[in-house]
Motif scaffolding. Structure first.
Motif, PDB file in Angstrom:
ATOM      1  N   VAL A 143      23.591  -0.624  -4.742  1.00  0.00           N
ATOM      2  CA  VAL A 143      23.446   0.509  -4.716  1.00  0.00           C
ATOM      3  C   VAL A 143      22.368   1.289  -5.654  1.00  0.00           C
ATOM      4  CG1 VAL A 143      24.244   3.094  -4.798  1.00  0.00           C
ATOM      5  CG2 VAL A 143      25.239   1.576  -3.205  1.00  0.00           C
ATOM      6  N   VAL A 144      21.338   1.688  -5.476  1.00  0.00           N
ATOM      7  CA  VAL A 144      20.259   2.414  -6.451  1.00  0.00           C
ATOM      8  C   VAL A 144      20.302   3.865  -6.248  1.00  0.00           C
ATOM      9  CG1 VAL A 144      18.259   2.346  -7.733  1.00  0.00           C
ATOM     10  CG2 VAL A 144      19.089   0.094  -6.679  1.00  0.00           C
ATOM     11  N   ALA A 145      20.789   4.524  -7.123  1.00  0.00           N
ATOM     12  CA  ALA A 145      20.780   6.178  -6.891  1.00  0.00           C
ATOM     13  C   ALA A 145      20.948   6.550  -8.405  1.00  0.00           C
ATOM     14  CB  ALA A 145      22.089   6.330  -6.065  1.00  0.00           C
ATOM     15  N   THR A 146      21.173   8.225  -8.261  1.00  0.00           N
ATOM     16  CA  THR A 146      21.354   8.999  -9.479  1.00  0.00           C
ATOM     17  C   THR A 146      22.638   9.335  -9.721  1.00  0.00           C
ATOM     18  OG1 THR A 146      20.666  11.059  -8.516  1.00  0.00           O
ATOM     19  CG2 THR A 146      19.041   9.775  -9.377  1.00  0.00           C
ATOM     20  N   THR A 169      26.283  -1.558 -14.517  1.00  0.00           N
ATOM     21  CA  THR A 169      26.860  -2.470 -15.390  1.00  0.00           C
ATOM     22  C   THR A 169      26.251  -3.981 -15.233  1.00  0.00           C
ATOM     23  OG1 THR A 169      28.902  -1.422 -14.819  1.00  0.00           O
ATOM     24  CG2 THR A 169      29.321  -3.783 -15.332  1.00  0.00           C
ATOM     25  N   LYS A 170      25.949  -4.339 -14.056  1.00  0.00           N
ATOM     26  CA  LYS A 170      25.381  -5.846 -13.894  1.00  0.00           C
ATOM     27  C   LYS A 170      23.898  -6.087 -14.193  1.00  0.00           C
ATOM     28  CE  LYS A 170      28.824  -7.952 -11.093  1.00  0.00           C
ATOM     29  NZ  LYS A 170      28.942  -8.862  -9.925  1.00  0.00           N
ATOM     30  N   LEU A 171      23.112  -4.773 -13.873  1.00  0.00           N
ATOM     31  CA  LEU A 171      21.714  -4.971 -13.887  1.00  0.00           C
ATOM     32  C   LEU A 171      21.168  -4.175 -15.082  1.00  0.00           C
ATOM     33  CD1 LEU A 171      20.353  -4.064 -10.314  1.00  0.00           C
ATOM     34  CD2 LEU A 171      20.834  -6.331 -11.153  1.00  0.00           C
ATOM     35  N   GLY A 172      22.031  -3.344 -15.877  1.00  0.00           N
ATOM     36  CA  GLY A 172      21.400  -2.584 -17.142  1.00  0.00           C
ATOM     37  C   GLY A 172      20.729  -1.488 -16.726  1.00  0.00           C
ATOM     38  N   TRP A 173      20.677  -0.991 -15.502  1.00  0.00           N
ATOM     39  CA  TRP A 173      19.736  -0.142 -14.914  1.00  0.00           C
ATOM     40  C   TRP A 173      20.272   1.345 -14.874  1.00  0.00           C
ATOM     41  CZ3 TRP A 173      19.756   3.487 -10.768  1.00  0.00           C
ATOM     42  CH2 TRP A 173      18.309   3.986 -10.442  1.00  0.00           C
ATOM     43  N   GLU A 174      19.524   2.203 -15.057  1.00  0.00           N
ATOM     44  CA  GLU A 174      19.917   3.722 -15.014  1.00  0.00           C
ATOM     45  C   GLU A 174      18.670   4.340 -14.722  1.00  0.00           C
ATOM     46  OE1 GLU A 174      22.538   5.552 -17.762  1.00  0.00           O
ATOM     47  OE2 GLU A 174      22.239   4.033 -19.114  1.00  0.00           O
ATOM     48  N   PRO A 175      18.636   5.677 -13.916  1.00  0.00           N
ATOM     49  CA  PRO A 175      17.381   6.378 -13.576  1.00  0.00           C
ATOM     50  C   PRO A 175      17.254   6.995 -15.025  1.00  0.00           C
ATOM     51  CG  PRO A 175      19.475   7.696 -12.840  1.00  0.00           C
ATOM     52  CD  PRO A 175      19.775   6.036 -13.303  1.00  0.00           C
ATOM     53  N   LYS A 176      15.736   7.030 -15.123  1.00  0.00           N
ATOM     54  CA  LYS A 176      15.415   7.935 -16.430  1.00  0.00           C
ATOM     55  C   LYS A 176      14.899   9.384 -16.099  1.00  0.00           C
ATOM     56  CE  LYS A 176      13.750   3.532 -19.072  1.00  0.00           C
ATOM     57  NZ  LYS A 176      13.975   2.607 -17.933  1.00  0.00           N
ATOM     58  N   VAL A 177      14.057   9.509 -14.969  1.00  0.00           N
ATOM     59  CA  VAL A 177      13.549  10.720 -14.508  1.00  0.00           C
ATOM     60  C   VAL A 177      14.603  11.680 -13.684  1.00  0.00           C
ATOM     61  CG1 VAL A 177      11.813  11.976 -13.415  1.00  0.00           C
ATOM     62  CG2 VAL A 177      11.134   9.800 -14.541  1.00  0.00           C
ATOM     63  N   ARG A 178      14.906  12.890 -14.294  1.00  0.00           N
ATOM     64  CA  ARG A 178      15.756  13.707 -13.656  1.00  0.00           C
ATOM     65  C   ARG A 178      15.142  14.521 -12.428  1.00  0.00           C
ATOM     66  NH1 ARG A 178      20.449  13.940 -16.788  1.00  0.00           N
ATOM     67  NH2 ARG A 178      21.376  14.700 -14.967  1.00  0.00           N
ATOM     68  N   PHE A 179      16.130  14.947 -11.534  1.00  0.00           N
ATOM     69  CA  PHE A 179      15.502  15.545 -10.471  1.00  0.00           C
ATOM     70  C   PHE A 179      14.494  16.901 -10.726  1.00  0.00           C
ATOM     71  CE2 PHE A 179      15.971  18.950  -7.025  1.00  0.00           C
ATOM     72  CZ  PHE A 179      15.473  18.452  -5.960  1.00  0.00           C
ATOM     73  N   LYS A 180      14.842  17.847 -11.661  1.00  0.00           N
ATOM     74  CA  LYS A 180      14.041  19.006 -11.904  1.00  0.00           C
ATOM     75  C   LYS A 180      12.323  18.465 -12.375  1.00  0.00           C
ATOM     76  CE  LYS A 180      13.717  23.397 -14.519  1.00  0.00           C
ATOM     77  NZ  LYS A 180      12.675  23.069 -15.351  1.00  0.00           N
ATOM     78  N   ALA A 234      10.627   7.102  -7.717  1.00  0.00           N
ATOM     79  CA  ALA A 234      10.238   5.743  -7.338  1.00  0.00           C
ATOM     80  C   ALA A 234       9.873   4.670  -8.357  1.00  0.00           C
ATOM     81  CB  ALA A 234       9.134   5.857  -6.332  1.00  0.00           C
ATOM     82  N   GLY A 235       9.106   5.284  -9.573  1.00  0.00           N
ATOM     83  CA  GLY A 235       8.981   4.246 -10.501  1.00  0.00           C
ATOM     84  C   GLY A 235      10.177   3.552 -11.425  1.00  0.00           C
ATOM     85  N   ASP A 236      11.124   4.431 -11.287  1.00  0.00           N
ATOM     86  CA  ASP A 236      12.665   4.121 -11.815  1.00  0.00           C
ATOM     87  C   ASP A 236      13.196   2.845 -10.907  1.00  0.00           C
ATOM     88  OD1 ASP A 236      12.382   5.562 -13.985  1.00  0.00           O
ATOM     89  OD2 ASP A 236      13.678   7.197 -13.270  1.00  0.00           O
ATOM     90  N   TYR A 237      13.037   3.268  -9.585  1.00  0.00           N
ATOM     91  CA  TYR A 237      13.712   2.505  -8.767  1.00  0.00           C
ATOM     92  C   TYR A 237      13.158   0.974  -8.589  1.00  0.00           C
ATOM     93  CZ  TYR A 237      16.633   6.330  -7.355  1.00  0.00           C
ATOM     94  OH  TYR A 237      17.607   7.219  -7.316  1.00  0.00           O
ATOM     95  N   THR A 282       0.905  -1.283  -0.026  1.00  0.00           N
ATOM     96  CA  THR A 282       0.044   0.018   0.028  1.00  0.00           C
ATOM     97  C   THR A 282       0.692   1.425   0.172  1.00  0.00           C
ATOM     98  OG1 THR A 282      -0.342  -0.190   2.337  1.00  0.00           O
ATOM     99  CG2 THR A 282      -1.838  -0.875   1.136  1.00  0.00           C
ATOM    100  N   GLY A 283       2.311   1.199   0.096  1.00  0.00           N
ATOM    101  CA  GLY A 283       3.149   2.106   0.222  1.00  0.00           C
ATOM    102  C   GLY A 283       3.203   2.609  -1.311  1.00  0.00           C
ATOM    103  N   GLN A 284       4.259   3.849  -1.421  1.00  0.00           N
ATOM    104  CA  GLN A 284       4.528   4.386  -2.675  1.00  0.00           C
ATOM    105  C   GLN A 284       5.188   3.340  -3.485  1.00  0.00           C
ATOM    106  OE1 GLN A 284       7.330   8.079  -3.663  1.00  0.00           O
ATOM    107  NE2 GLN A 284       8.672   6.397  -2.904  1.00  0.00           N
ATOM    108  N   ASP A 285       6.390   2.641  -2.910  1.00  0.00           N
ATOM    109  CA  ASP A 285       7.244   1.677  -3.513  1.00  0.00           C
ATOM    110  C   ASP A 285       6.432   0.414  -4.028  1.00  0.00           C
ATOM    111  OD1 ASP A 285       9.076   3.356  -3.172  1.00  0.00           O
ATOM    112  OD2 ASP A 285      10.599   2.037  -2.287  1.00  0.00           O
ATOM    113  N   GLY A 286       5.640  -0.066  -3.041  1.00  0.00           N
ATOM    114  CA  GLY A 286       4.723  -1.183  -3.307  1.00  0.00           C
ATOM    115  C   GLY A 286       3.902  -0.953  -4.467  1.00  0.00           C
ATOM    116  N   SER A 287       3.100   0.281  -4.540  1.00  0.00           N
ATOM    117  CA  SER A 287       2.229   0.525  -5.828  1.00  0.00           C
ATOM    118  C   SER A 287       2.764   0.570  -6.943  1.00  0.00           C
ATOM    119  CB  SER A 287       1.360   1.757  -5.180  1.00  0.00           C
ATOM    120  OG  SER A 287       2.259   2.824  -5.308  1.00  0.00           O
ATOM    121  N   TYR A 288       4.062   1.139  -7.005  1.00  0.00           N
ATOM    122  CA  TYR A 288       4.705   1.014  -8.347  1.00  0.00           C
ATOM    123  C   TYR A 288       5.254  -0.261  -8.712  1.00  0.00           C
ATOM    124  CZ  TYR A 288       4.804   6.253  -8.864  1.00  0.00           C
ATOM    125  OH  TYR A 288       4.449   7.687  -9.135  1.00  0.00           O
ATOM    126  N   LEU A 289       5.729  -0.886  -7.607  1.00  0.00           N
ATOM    127  CA  LEU A 289       6.213  -2.124  -7.925  1.00  0.00           C
ATOM    128  C   LEU A 289       5.116  -3.371  -8.312  1.00  0.00           C
ATOM    129  CD1 LEU A 289       8.513  -4.322  -7.778  1.00  0.00           C
ATOM    130  CD2 LEU A 289       7.994  -4.722  -5.542  1.00  0.00           C
TER     131      LEU A 289
END
Length: 324
Positions: A242-245, A294-305, A222-225, A12-19
């Motif tokens: 580590v998952v970060a920008t 490198t290992k997951l092929g993951w990068e953040p798509k949405v920038r801060f602004k 959160a949708g990216d994470y 029911t939380g933010q991450d749970g709903s996006y996941l």
């Protein structure tokens, strides 16, 4: 191929709903664990009604966890439930420890005895780094937590490693840096700012009390994470990431962008209230997601602004509709 089943605590939380949305888009059968309460808050997953299955359970009740694992037989378990608000952890340190630390152990024990073949994801946190010992922070940076929440998360992280190494469970931790969205709770600084900016713009209030404007954070969407969480459980080996920008922004920048979005001068509305300054502040968190890239092929798509503006726009619509 058989449909994969996932169990999400904290659905029911933010991450749970996006996941839940992400897993449904990938054809999963999605189960969520919810705590029984007199006031059930399902607004973040209301649009998923009929697509996911909800079950009662509690991280403090190991028998309910084992029963739920037996019932749902998940291939993947995502443990997102926690007492997750840092300031509250100062007021309720014991409760925070029970949910955010011991709750992880109870879930791991339930998995070990009931569903050892399931892959387990633990939501670790950048707050474990606290008083940072190196910049940027990586998977190898030592922890120095500065709040009961950070301490509890560090316990949850280490116990996950311990069960992976001791019992050969596929158990990983995602060390997620701050991640926000229009679904963020109002108690978090990003949402506090965007919601109050909307109210000020619409003439419902004049002032916004804030704490430390110089605190720096690594903020993502959160949708990216949640995509990174899923990718961790698809790997051949269980490892932590580590998952970060790898970008840092001050609370002041957050405030500036939010007020600028509605055409207002932030300095005319913001004042510093000592009540919002933490007993022990975490001044600089910035994560290096090189391993995830490198290992997951993951990068953040949405920038801060873009993220802040998305949140302001959503809150303007909410406030106009008389919602929170």
């Amino acid at each position: 191929m058989a449909t994969k089943r996932a169990l999400i605590t904290g659905i029911t939380g933010q991450d749970g709903s996006y996941l839940a949305e992400l897993l449904l888009s990938k054809g999963y059968e999605v189960h969520g664990m919810v705590r029984r309460s007199s006031e059930e808050k399902f607004e973040r997953i209301q649009h998923l009604h009929g697509k996911i299955q909800l079950h009662q359970g509690d991280l403090l009740d190991q028998f309910s966890l084992a029963a739920l694992l037996n019932l749902t037989k998940p291939d993947e378990v995502y443990n997102l439930a926690a007492q997750s608000f840092v300031p509250t952890s100062w007021n309720q340190p014991v409760l925070t420890g029970e949910f955010t630390a011991l709750g992880v152990t109870k879930m791991l024990e339930a998995i070990r005895h009931t569903r050892p073949e399931a892959r387990f994801y633990q939501a670790s946190s950048s707050e474990m780094f606290g008083k940072v010992l190196e910049v940027p922070q990586t998977e190898d940076t030592p922890f120095y937590p500065r709040s009961p929440y950070g301490v509890a998360k560090a316990y949850g992280h280490h116990i996950t490693v311990n069960y992976r190494e001791s019992f050969n469970l596929f158990a990983v931790s995602g060390i997620l840096f701050n991640h926000e969205s229009p679904r963020r709770g109002l108690e978090f600084v990003t949402r506090k700012v965007t919601y109050n900016v909307a109210r000020i713009k619409l003439g419902l209030q004049e002032k916004l009390p804030m704490g430390n404007l110089d605190a720096k954070r690594d903020w993502g969407f959160a949708g990216d994470y949640v995509d990174a969480m899923w990718r961790m459980l698809q790997q051949p080996q269980a490892e932590d990431y580590v998952v970060a920008t790898n970008e840092t922004h001050t609370v002041r920048e957050l405030v500036e962008i939010a007020f600028a979005r509605v055409g207002l001068d932030w300095e005319k509305h913001v004042f510093i209230d000592p009540a919002f300054v933490r007993p022990a502040e975490v001044d600089l968190l910035i994560g290096d997601p090189a391993k995830a890239k490198t290992k997951l092929g993951w990068e953040p798509k949405v920038r801060f602004k873009e993220l802040v503006e998305m949140m302001v726009d959503a809150d303007l619509e909410r406030v106009k509709a008389g919602q929170r």
